[in-house]
Scaffold this active site. Structure first.
Site, mmCIF file in Angstrom:
data_model
loop_
_atom_site.group_PDB
_atom_site.id
_atom_site.type_symbol
_atom_site.label_atom_id
_atom_site.label_comp_id
_atom_site.label_asym_id
_atom_site.label_seq_id
_atom_site.Cartn_x
_atom_site.Cartn_y
_atom_site.Cartn_z
ATOM 1 N N MET A 1 7.309 -11.743 25.099
ATOM 2 C CA MET A 1 7.419 -10.448 25.749
ATOM 3 C C MET A 1 6.515 -9.946 26.697
ATOM 4 O O MET A 1 5.669 -9.234 26.187
ATOM 5 C CB MET A 1 8.009 -9.345 24.805
ATOM 6 N N PRO A 2 6.636 -10.132 28.185
ATOM 7 C CA PRO A 2 5.529 -9.762 29.099
ATOM 8 C C PRO A 2 5.521 -8.109 29.061
ATOM 9 O O PRO A 2 6.571 -7.631 29.071
ATOM 10 C CB PRO A 2 5.831 -10.327 30.202
#
Length: 61
Positions: A1-2
């Site tokens: 999850m950036p």
């Protein structure tokens, strides 16, 4: 999850901010091969009186 944090001076319209997060999301999705729905972006808008370059507040420029 950036998780992307973007700090910028206040003053842009909601339309500009929407375009910014759309473009950043598309770039990260493409380049990092991450589904767009997993990309989180935090926008932090600062007052010009709370940001300085070279010892001068942006509000004084």
């Amino acid at each position: 999850m950036p998780l992307v944090h973007i700090d910028l001076l206040e003053g842009r319209s909601e339309e500009q901010l929407k375009a910014l997060v759309k473009d950043v999301t598309a770039a990260i999705s493409k380049d990092a091969n991450v589904p767009a729905e997993r990309i989180h972006i935090v926008l932090n808008e600062m007052k010009p009186s709370h940001y300085s370059v070279g010892g001068t507040l942006k509000s004084d420029q």
